[in-house]
Structures are given as C-alpha cells and as structure tokens.
Design a protein around this motif. Structure first.
Motif, PDB file in Angstrom:
ATOM      1  N   PRO A 212       0.877  -1.087  -0.018  1.00 38.27           N
ATOM      2  CA  PRO A 212      -0.043   0.095   0.161  1.00 38.27           C
ATOM      3  C   PRO A 212       0.973   1.186  -0.099  1.00 38.27           C
ATOM      4  CG  PRO A 212       0.051  -1.025   2.130  1.00 38.27           C
ATOM      5  CD  PRO A 212       0.569  -1.907   1.251  1.00 38.27           C
ATOM      6  N   ILE A 213       0.440   2.077  -0.796  1.00 39.10           N
ATOM      7  CA  ILE A 213       1.027   3.592  -0.515  1.00 39.10           C
ATOM      8  C   ILE A 213       0.386   4.237   0.633  1.00 39.10           C
ATOM      9  CG2 ILE A 213       0.916   5.882  -1.618  1.00 39.10           C
ATOM     10  CD1 ILE A 213       2.846   4.306  -3.090  1.00 39.10           C
ATOM     11  N   GLU A 214       1.248   4.645   1.552  1.00 40.33           N
ATOM     12  CA  GLU A 214       0.785   4.950   3.018  1.00 40.33           C
ATOM     13  C   GLU A 214       0.081   6.474   2.639  1.00 40.33           C
ATOM     14  OE1 GLU A 214       2.521   6.529   7.146  1.00 40.33           O
ATOM     15  OE2 GLU A 214       3.441   5.121   5.928  1.00 40.33           O
ATOM     16  N   ASN A 215       0.667   7.377   2.051  1.00 33.50           N
ATOM     17  CA  ASN A 215       0.305   8.621   1.498  1.00 33.50           C
ATOM     18  C   ASN A 215       0.579   9.034   0.228  1.00 33.50           C
ATOM     19  OD1 ASN A 215       0.544  11.902   1.607  1.00 33.50           O
ATOM     20  ND2 ASN A 215      -0.711  11.395   3.723  1.00 33.50           N
ATOM     21  N   PRO A 216      -0.476   9.919  -0.439  1.00 30.38           N
ATOM     22  CA  PRO A 216       0.188  10.293  -1.849  1.00 30.38           C
ATOM     23  C   PRO A 216       1.284  11.051  -1.930  1.00 30.38           C
ATOM     24  CG  PRO A 216      -2.276  10.711  -1.146  1.00 30.38           C
ATOM     25  CD  PRO A 216      -1.692  10.615  -0.181  1.00 30.38           C
ATOM     26  N   ASP A 428     -12.154   4.759  -3.347  1.00 32.04           N
ATOM     27  CA  ASP A 428     -11.681   4.151  -2.096  1.00 32.04           C
ATOM     28  C   ASP A 428     -12.603   2.787  -1.778  1.00 32.04           C
ATOM     29  OD1 ASP A 428      -9.973   6.117  -1.451  1.00 32.04           O
ATOM     30  OD2 ASP A 428     -11.457   7.186  -0.221  1.00 32.04           O
ATOM     31  N   LYS A 432      -7.979   1.329  -1.633  1.00 30.81           N
ATOM     32  CA  LYS A 432      -7.679   2.384  -0.882  1.00 30.81           C
ATOM     33  C   LYS A 432      -6.336   2.795  -1.410  1.00 30.81           C
ATOM     34  CE  LYS A 432     -10.655   2.577   2.437  1.00 30.81           C
ATOM     35  NZ  LYS A 432     -11.316   3.883   2.834  1.00 30.81           N
ATOM     36  N   GLY A 433      -6.026   4.112  -1.296  1.00 29.61           N
ATOM     37  CA  GLY A 433      -4.532   4.495  -1.976  1.00 29.61           C
ATOM     38  C   GLY A 433      -4.524   4.781  -3.091  1.00 29.61           C
ATOM     39  N   ASP A 463      -9.118  15.188  -0.459  1.00 31.63           N
ATOM     40  CA  ASP A 463      -8.339  13.970  -0.561  1.00 31.63           C
ATOM     41  C   ASP A 463      -7.871  13.777  -1.989  1.00 31.63           C
ATOM     42  OD1 ASP A 463      -8.251  13.189   2.093  1.00 31.63           O
ATOM     43  OD2 ASP A 463     -10.229  12.470   1.689  1.00 31.63           O
ATOM     44  N   SER A 520      -0.412  16.735   0.634  1.00 27.33           N
ATOM     45  CA  SER A 520      -0.958  15.657  -0.365  1.00 27.33           C
ATOM     46  C   SER A 520      -1.956  16.136  -1.544  1.00 27.33           C
ATOM     47  CB  SER A 520      -1.812  14.574   0.366  1.00 27.33           C
ATOM     48  OG  SER A 520      -2.893  15.255   1.102  1.00 27.33           O
TER      49      SER A 520
END
Length: 715
Positions: A212-216, A428, A432-433, A463, A520
C-alpha cells in the motif's frame, strides 16, 4: 416530419411549460390560442402566460394543465389550423427531469452470457429505440425493436449468443432517427464506428498486489504518452508505439543501458501516468503512423484506443494488450495512472451522448447555446445525475476491469465538486490509496464558482491532488510567457513564493492561509506534456549561455520538484533534458517532435544518475515527504540566508539524522553561507546526489556552488 418542414416550433422547456416560436412571416407571428393533442386525439388548451418578440419570431410561453408522457408524440396546434410536433427542449436540463428519470442500475450497455444477449440503453426522451445487429462475417444486418421500461430505459433480450456481433442503437427523438454507438460500449470496430459485443471474462487477469501507498506524497509520478515512450528508433523496443512495446522488459539503447519500462523502474518511479488511452479521434487506427495525437479527443470512454494495438480490427486485441501492459507494469512494483477526459467530447453533435439524449449531457449558457469553458466547443454537465453516474460507472469499470491505480482528471475545473467527491468514494470502495489528481483551473463554464472542482475550492476536495500552477510558475516562470524567468533563474522577486511552494504551498511563511491545506493536495511540477519543456524554455530565455549552465538550471528546477513537500510530477525524459525543438503545443506534431529520445539518456547520463540519486533521497528521508500541514510547520525552519538564497532546516524527522538542510543557490556565482555548527554529511551537491555520503564538512561556514542545491545531514 423533418425540422425544415415545420411552419413553427414548439419545445417542452419545463415539465409544465411549452415555448412556441411563430415566425413573423406566418400570420405576422400572431396567434390567440394554442392547444395540444396526442395519439388519442384528445385536444387540450394551453394557457399563454407570456409573449415577446425575438428577432424574426414571436415567442409564446404557455402552461400545460397536466404533464405529458415522455416517449409518446404530441402535436401543438394554433388558431390558424397550423400544427407542429412538440419537441423535447430545455426540460431535459431541469432538476425535475433529472429526478424523474435517474436510473441507478448497473446494467446499461450489453451483457452476453448463457446463450442470451441483453441490451439496455438510457434514452428517456426517445419515442422509439431499436438495436441494429451486424454479423462481422457478412453484410447482413437485423433490426430489433426495444421495449421502454421505467426511468427511460429501453431493453431487449435476444435469445442467442451474439459474441463479436457489431451493434448500434437507432433512436427516434423529436421525429428524427439517429444511429449511435452505445455510450457504454466496451469494444468497438476499427476507428470506433460500431460497437462490438465481447465477453470480458475471457480477458480477465489477476491483479498484482502491491504494497500500500501510505500517503499520496510517497508517490513519484512519471507522465508519458503511449507512442512517445517507445517510438524512437533506438528505444530498443520491438513493438514501438504500442501497448505491448510499453510493456517490454529488459530493452536497451545504443549504450547497452536500460530503456523503456525497465529504465523507469531503475529510476525509482512509483507511478506511470499515461496520456489518454481510451478511444480517441485524431489518429486513423488503420494507418496509425500517418498522424499523431495526444488523445484529448474522447470518442468512447470505456474502450481502449486502437492505434496502440497490434490489430485495431480485432476488438479483443486492444483489450488484452492493454491489460497485459498494466499487469506487466504492476509486476515491476509500479502503479498505473490513467489520464481521463470526462470534461468534454471530441464533437458534441456526433457524440453518442448527443445522439441518444440530445442536449442532456452538455451545459448550455443563458442563451441556450452549448457552453465552451473547455475551448473545444462543449462542456460535460457533470452535475446532472445520469452524467455523474456515467463518470462514476466509467471510473469503476476501469478500476475493476483494467486494474487502474489512479486517475489524472483533465480540466477538472469543468467538473463539479460533488462528482469529484463521489469519484473519491468510488475509488476508495474498490482500492484504498487510489491516487486522484486533476487540473483545477477555473474555466468559464456555467457552473456556480462554489461548485467547481477548482484549486480555490481545495478545502472541499481534501483527498484530491491539484496540479500546482503556483509551483510551476514560481520555480520556472510564467508558463504562458516564455521569457518570464522564475526563481531558479535567480529572480529574487519569486523568493517568497519559492519558500512557500517548497513547503507544500500551505502558507508556511505567510500570514494568510496557503493555497492548499495539506501537502498531499499539491502536485509539484515544472513541465508536463503541455507547453514548452523546461529545456526549450531555458534555451529560449538564455540563448547565449552554454549547455552546461542550461543543464545546471534544469537540474536545479527538477531537483526542487523532487525535494518539495507534496507529490512530485516528472515529464518523461525531463531527467535527460527532453526537448520538443521549441514546439510549445505539440498535441498533433509528428513523432520526431514528441518522441522520447533515448539517445539523450546516454548523452546526459550524469544528470539521469543525479535525478535517480535525488529520488533515493526523497524515498529514504521522510523530511522531504511530510504528510500533513502540522508536520511541516513543526519540523521546518527557514534559515536566515541572503536573498535569493534559500535554506530550509528539517529537524527530528529521521532516526539516522537529527537535522537535514536543503540549501539553494540560484545565482551564477559561488555564495558563502552560515550554517548551524557541527559535522555535516553531504548527500547532494552540484555534481552528485544519493543516500551515501559524498563528503563530510565541519563548522559553521559553507560555500555554495553556482546554480545548484545542496543537501546536508547531521547525525
């Protein structure tokens, strides 16, 4: 009855309002009474509530005593014995129409299974709908009438397996028959002339699971065009310019070093963003080498473009080959972003949308003409329920069927906030991500400004990433004025803006709120497919400088993209000084202008290695990808350096280092600066960059080399 035979016109503009236009040449445009009749021949009077002269017509606004039944013909009569059919007018753009005919089913289009083929089309204003079937092996065609159901949906079930049959819909609206490809088509013939019935389950592949990508802000985006990426003679790719070519591995250039996808993996990229690869106009799929196009001319939104396929005439080839490409990229640990163009169609009048439900899918101005905020003659009316549904259905389709990992929304400012919020929810719910970014430009479309998905309204779109034009124009200079010189040229007028954009455009050094709320949301870039490349701008702005200085300015600009808070965005080939030979709008320029020149990768290998080193630094040191405004404010300090030098200190962000310094000198001379006392490890200077130490320095003084950035770290 054809429209040119009508003596006067009558339009249903609201559920209970009919507008009648009487030419002044017809009884001087005067009538004292109007009435309405239907197939039962019952005649009911209309109440005239307003009359006014408009050019060569008298316009009468009349009220119905009771509603009409859509899908049935009506006629309007006047007191002179004149008669005309009632046409569907502006009623389709009313909220009442939207509520009445919103269909929430997930079965529009064609389904072929269990020896049956199901057809469904949303066409609420149609009086009749037929499906026209063609066997691909013969010229014979069959026409089958469809049944009207609830919510304006027409359907039919054919009790046979029609796989590979070609089909179109025949739609009767306002007494005129129109032939249209299915708006929900997932396969088409060459050049998208006919829909084709396919069984997508035959093409399905397991999705490669990526961490997973934790944050953009952990993403590093690399934008390219399917053909540009491999078409160069020395790309080392066999299937040049095609889906299969973009997915070839272990290709090498003249220097024996990686090209194509293997090169991008080696560079350290996390996301490849492809310019549009849904079916578009501008390239003849049967002779794809004749013309070039970026792909912003959408025809069929849910069909892959055929000119990138090995066989555009085989409806399955483009589907399978695109899926193979996406799968191969994901197996390299890289995600795929799809550039989507839901803001307009290529030509409104010939689009499936306009043929099936004329006037519904597009915005119109106060005079009733199609609006043109996009600059191409039409704006998609995303705020309407069935338009929004189409966009959401399409996003879901690409994610579930093709395993797309993210979307770049072209001219996102045309779309409305609520639609983009629903896009976020849809993505989403599937994965997710999923990265969502867009061009939040404020364009002249008839949507209230507080409803537009623009940068100004970013707080309502927390987001979704916005292409940060402030970053672009501050760092390199105004995009629309080629000779404007930004901060990297040493322009001290841009220094306050430069500090702000380096810190994520959150307003770190400002009293007022920043452009954005969180890092982000900031997509940081100095070049993309649009406008001049950074190299071409440098050559134009500084024609008398040698290429070494051009290279230093370019390296500094790209370095700031990679080291600023937010999401870094690179134009493919930017790392080896991509040039389009001065062409500032290459949307249909030939290959030799647009191609990724893999020989330059060898020629400028030092710069490629430098950029690769900065990417490693960004990935290894969290201080260059902080995840929130609070984190940036807590850990970022501005050093008191002379203008236009910039020094940023990041503290308490890594276990290995207690402090990291980013020092920037955009001037052409060496600059002595004071730094905090201590033993510093140099991770980047004007020649090298990486996570291992280049050298160590001691004390409080440092001389910065010209036109470069320096990264120091203290244990």
């Amino acid at each position: 009855m054809n429209s040119n035979e009508r003596i006067f016109q009558a339009y249903l503009d609201e559920m209970d309002i009919i507008t009648i236009l009487l030419p002044l040449s017809y009884h001087h445009g005067l009538s004292s009474t109007f009435s309405i009749t239907d197939e039962s021949h019952r005649v009911k009077p209309l109440k005239i509530i307003k009359k006014q002269q408009i050019e060569n017509y008298n316009k009468y606004i009349c009220r119905l005593s009771e509603g009409i039944s859509f899908g049935h013909p009506y006629w309007i009569m006047d007191d002179h014995g004149g008669r005309t059919d009632l046409q569907i007018g502006a009623v389709i753009r009313t909220d009442t129409f939207d509520e009445r005919f919103f269909y929430d089913g997930n079965d529009l289009g064609v389904r072929c299974k269990d020896n049956q083929t199901h057809f469904k089309l949303w066409a609420p204003t149609a009086a009749q709908v037929k499906v026209k079937l063609r066997n691909s092996n013969s010229s014979f065609s069959e026409i089958i009438k469809m049944r009207r159901e609830e919510k304006g949906v027409w359907s039919i079930v054919v009790n046979s397996d029609l796989e590979l049959y070609q089909y179109t819909f025949l739609v009767l609206v306002n007494q005129e028959w129109r032939e249209s490809v299915d708006p929900y088509a997932v396969a088409v013939t060459a050049n998208g002339e006919l829909g084709v019935i396919v069984k997508l389950e035959k093409t399905r592949m397991e999705k490669s699971l990526l961490p997973p990508i934790e944050n953009p802000v952990d993403a590093i985006i690399y934008e390219t065009h399917m053909r540009d990426f491999t078409i160069h003679p020395n790309s080392g790719v066999k299937h040049k310019g095609l889906y299969l070519g973009a997915g070839e591995l272990n290709t090498i250039g003249k220097d024996g070093e990686p090209t194509g996808l293997s090169y991008v993996k080696d560079l350290g990229i996390t996301h490849i963003e492809f310019l549009p690869f849904n079916d578009f106009a501008g390239v003849d799929e049967l002779e794809p080498s004749k013309d070039y196009n970026w792909g912003y001319n959408p025809i069929h939104f849910n069909v892959p473009e055929g000119s990138y396929s090995t066989n555009p005439s085989d409806p399955y080839a483009r589907i399978i080959e695109l899926k193979q490409l996406i799968d191969t990229i994901q197996r390299q640990g890289i995600r795929v972003i799809m550039d989507v163009v839901y803001n307009h169609v290529y030509i409104r009048e010939t689009s499936s949308f306009e043929k099936v439900v004329p006037g519904y899918y597009f915005r119109h101005n106060e005079l009733g003409f199609p609006s043109n905020g996009t600059g191409v003659g039409n704006d998609i009316a995303s705020e309407r329920k069935m338009v929004k549904k189409f966009i959401l259905d399409s996003i879901r389709f690409w994610m579930e069927e093709y395993h797309i990992d993210g979307f770049r929304f072209d001219l996102m400012g045309i779309l409305d906030i609520e639609t983009m919020r629903e896009v976020r929810k849809t993505c989403d719910s599937i994965q997710k991500g999923t990265l969502i970014i867009g061009e939040g430009w404020n364009l002249n479309t008839p949507l209230p400004i507080d409803k537009k998905a623009i940068i100004r309204n970013q707080s309502k779109l927390p987001d979704i990433g916005q292409f940060n034009d402030k970053f672009r124009d501050t760092i390199k200079g105004n995009t629309f004025y080629l000779y404007d010189k930004g901060y990297v040229f040493g322009n001290e007028h841009y220094i306050e803006g430069a500090i702000d954009v380096l810190a994520g455009s959150i307003g770190l050094n400002q009293e007022a709120d920043g452009l954005l709320t969180e890092p982000s949301q900031s997509v940081n870039y100095v070049e993309c497919h649009d406008n001049h490349t950074m190299w071409d701008k440098l050559v134009s702005c500084l024609p008398d400088l040698d290429h070494d200085l051009h290279s230093k300015y370019h390296r500094l600009a790209t370095g700031l993209v990679l080291l600023s808070q937010g999401i870094p965005f690179l134009h493919s080939g930017q790392e080896f000084f991509r040039t389009k030979r001065g062409d500032g709008n290459s949307y249909k320029s030939p290959n030799h202008i647009n191609q990724l020149d893999w020989d330059r990768k060898h020629l400028y290998a030092d710069n490629v290695n430098y950029i690769k080193g900065l990417i490693k630094i960004r990935k290894e040191l969290p201080c260059f990808r902080m995840k929130s405004e609070d984190e940036i404010r807590a850990h970022t300090h501005i050093l008191p350096l002379p203008v236009p030098l910039i020094g940023l200190s990041f503290q308490g962000q890594t276990n290995e280092y207690s402090e990291v310094l980013l020092l920037i000198n955009p001037l052409r001379g060496k600059q002595p600066v004071s730094i905090p006392d201590g033993k510093w490890t140099v991770l980047a200077n004007d020649k090298k960059a990486g996570i291992s130490s280049i050298q160590s320095i001691f004390g409080k003084e440092l001389v910065l080399d010209p036109v470069c950035l320096t990264i120091l770290a203290k244990k």
